[in-house]
Design a protein around this motif. Structure first.
Motif, mmCIF file in Angstrom:
data_model
loop_
_atom_site.group_PDB
_atom_site.id
_atom_site.type_symbol
_atom_site.label_atom_id
_atom_site.label_comp_id
_atom_site.label_asym_id
_atom_site.label_seq_id
_atom_site.Cartn_x
_atom_site.Cartn_y
_atom_site.Cartn_z
ATOM 1 N N UNK A 203 0.832 -1.203 0.000
ATOM 2 C CA UNK A 203 0.000 0.000 0.000
ATOM 3 C C UNK A 203 0.866 1.253 0.000
ATOM 4 N N UNK A 204 1.903 1.259 0.841
ATOM 5 C CA UNK A 204 2.785 2.422 0.919
ATOM 6 C C UNK A 204 3.527 2.638 -0.399
ATOM 7 N N UNK A 205 4.046 1.555 -0.968
ATOM 8 C CA UNK A 205 4.765 1.674 -2.250
ATOM 9 C C UNK A 205 3.843 2.191 -3.347
ATOM 10 N N UNK B 240 8.881 2.886 7.852
ATOM 11 C CA UNK B 240 8.724 2.201 6.582
ATOM 12 C C UNK B 240 8.538 3.110 5.392
ATOM 13 N N UNK B 241 7.734 4.158 5.551
ATOM 14 C CA UNK B 241 7.379 5.018 4.433
ATOM 15 C C UNK B 241 8.211 6.300 4.396
ATOM 16 N N UNK B 242 8.433 6.904 5.547
ATOM 17 C CA UNK B 242 9.120 8.201 5.575
ATOM 18 C C UNK B 242 10.502 8.168 4.919
ATOM 19 N N UNK B 243 11.330 7.142 5.161
ATOM 20 C CA UNK B 243 12.636 7.125 4.479
ATOM 21 C C UNK B 243 12.511 7.113 2.957
ATOM 22 N N UNK B 244 11.475 6.444 2.435
ATOM 23 C CA UNK B 244 11.260 6.428 0.982
ATOM 24 C C UNK B 244 10.903 7.822 0.488
#
Length: 503
Positions: free
Chosen positions: A386-388, A425-429
């Motif tokens: 979902x995040x990707x 999980x999402x913030x670094x991306x």
């Protein structure tokens, strides 16, 4: 496929609880189990659940002993001076009551713990809301939104997670955000004022009588709860006028037709008591559901131990902020010490534990049920997919505006995911995507905080179950009412951050 199943699972959960087709505990367990089967990973369901329970067990332990500790502190009168001050400010005016709820929630939120905030706020304000016939969902919505803004404090969790994930200094993230967060908190106070005006129009005008004490048999009742109800300019002293107020304030909807059901008896109770003796039906409204408000004569008060309890609470909060020991351990030790000192006799200790057992069981059960939900989301890989997908749908041309994109994405992502999942999980991306377009990681980190006002009403936040459980509000009612206001608050913080050049 997993992306679709993840969004479908969350949507199904929210729809069923908001339509009151399932209880939150049942929905948190059965829906993810069903979608795990749809994902073709039913053989691993046990592993996912055990993994989720293992990760949330410390949170459940912390909440259990936090409820006992702060429940005892409320019982012994530690917070009575603060609550009396808020209630004196509120009087019988719905506007002041709702604004006072926001102020109290914001002040108590300084300790960085949502459960503490909700326990103290609800314990203080619940009797007043019930006695005036105000919509309880207004109380939970205002308290959750105020706490969400204050949750960005460095010791509250999100700021520390963002700093850790991006290897930044927490103060560099938080301090520049203070003006934007102040605007967000001011917006919450304005929102509380508007909601209070709607409540005032809905239930009529309420006035306080003189400070004359009631007869001796009712002397234990707080002055703040001895109310006369009026409609228009006339003061209601008879049961007939009380019925009029019940008719206007006891409808099934709050402000704007979207509130929780209001108990008509609560609205009529003040007038009923004014014209009745101690045995009148209104007495039940004052003390129903086990809440006794600020009864100055309750047998659990320990005035001689006030400074010990205050010192113990300050020491507990200091130890939490400095991370002297894990928070569950701190609350376990503090609860045991508070019980032992304030109630040295075993029957009294058992009575205090039993008094708070309902809240403990409800919250602990909800946390472990939520462990099934988060375990399936994480274990099946739905969260990552979902995040990707969300990051992937960001147009290439928005690269230079990744701080704005991060702020907007923080609303749905922190609502549908845990803070750990989003920040680690999402913030670094998002930060890596921003860096490719020259956007500072500090801006990305600050923007990631704006969704916290909405996050505090997420079904994945254990503290929200403390709030709705103590307030006797259905989670679906709370969600329907609060989400729109919390999302608007988050957007106000984001707009202020951009206006001030912080984001």
């Amino acid at each position: 496929m997993l992306t679709f199943l993840g969004f479908a699972m969350i949507a199904t959960f929210l729809v069923l609880i908001m339509m009151k087709k399932m209880s939150p505990i049942a929905a948190l367990v059965l829906i993810p189990a069903l979608f795990c089967v749809f994902a073709g990973k039913s053989a691993h369901l046990g592993d996912y659940v055990i993994d989720g329970v293992g990760k949330l067990a410390p949170t459940a332990a912390m909440l259990m002993f936090a409820i006992v500790y702060f429940g005892v502190m409320i019982d012994v009168g530690l917070f009575d001076p603060i609550v009396r001050g808020i209630l004196r400010f509120c009087k019988a005016d719905p506007v002041r009551v709702v604004v006072g709820t926001a102020v109290l929630a914001a002040i108590v939120s300084l300790d960085g713990d949502g459960s503490t905030t909700f326990m103290i706020t609800v314990s203080a304000m619940y009797p007043l809301y019930k006695r005036l016939g105000l919509s309880l969902v207004v109380m939970t919505g205002v308290a959750a939104t105020a706490n969400g803004v204050m949750n960005t404090l460095p010791w509250g969790g999100p700021t520390a997670r963002a700093a850790t994930a991006l290897k930044l200094d927490a103060s560099d993230i938080f301090v520049p955000m203070i003006p934007a967060l102040a605007v967000g908190l001011l917006f919450v106070f304005c929102l509380a004022y508007v909601l209070g005006l709607k409540e005032r129009r809905r239930i009529g005008t309420l006035v306080m009588p003189g400070e004359t004490r009631r007869p001796a048999e009712e002397a234990a009742e707080p002055a703040e709860e001895r109310l006369l109800v009026a409609t228009g300019s006339a003061t209601a002293t008879g049961s007939g006028d009380a019925g009029t107020v019940a008719g206007s304030g006891g409808s099934d909807s709050g402000p704007g037709g979207s509130g929780a059901p209001v108990d008509p008896s609560a609205a009529s109770a003040p007038s009923a008591r004014t014209g009745s003796g101690p045995g009148s039906g209104g007495d039940g409204a004052a003390h129903e559901d086990g809440f006794q408000g600020l009864d100055p004569c309750r047998p659990t008060l320990r005035p001689r131990l006030y400074w010990f309890n205050a010192g113990l609470t300050v020491a507990l909060l200091t130890a939490m902020i400095t991370e002297l020991l894990p928070i569950p351990v701190l609350f376990l030790l503090a609860a045991a010490l508070a019980l032992t000192v304030n109630f040295p006799h075993m029957p009294d200790q058992k009575a205090r534990i039993a008094a708070h057992a309902d809240n403990v069981l409800n919250v602990a059960g909800m946390v472990f049920a939520a462990a099934v939900f988060t375990g399936v989301l994480n274990g099946t890989g739905m969260v990552k997919q979902m995040a990707d997908w969300l990051v992937g749908v960001v147009p290439e041309g928005m690269g230079p505006h990744m701080a704005l994109v991060t702020g907007l994405l923080s609303l749905p992502l922190t609502y549908f995911m845990s803070n750990d999942g989003f920040y680690f999980g999402v913030l670094p991306v998002l930060a890596e995507a921003g860096a490719a377009h020259g956007v500072s990681p500090l801006e990305i980190a600050r923007a990631s905080l704006v969704g916290q006002a909405l996050h505090m009403s997420s079904p994945l936040v254990p503290a929200v179950y403390v709030l709705v459980g103590m307030a006797k509000v259905e989670f679906g009612d709370h969600t329907r009412f609060t989400v729109k206001w919390a999302a608007l608050t988050s957007l106000v913080v984001l707009g202020a951050g951009m206006l001030f050049g912080i984001i």
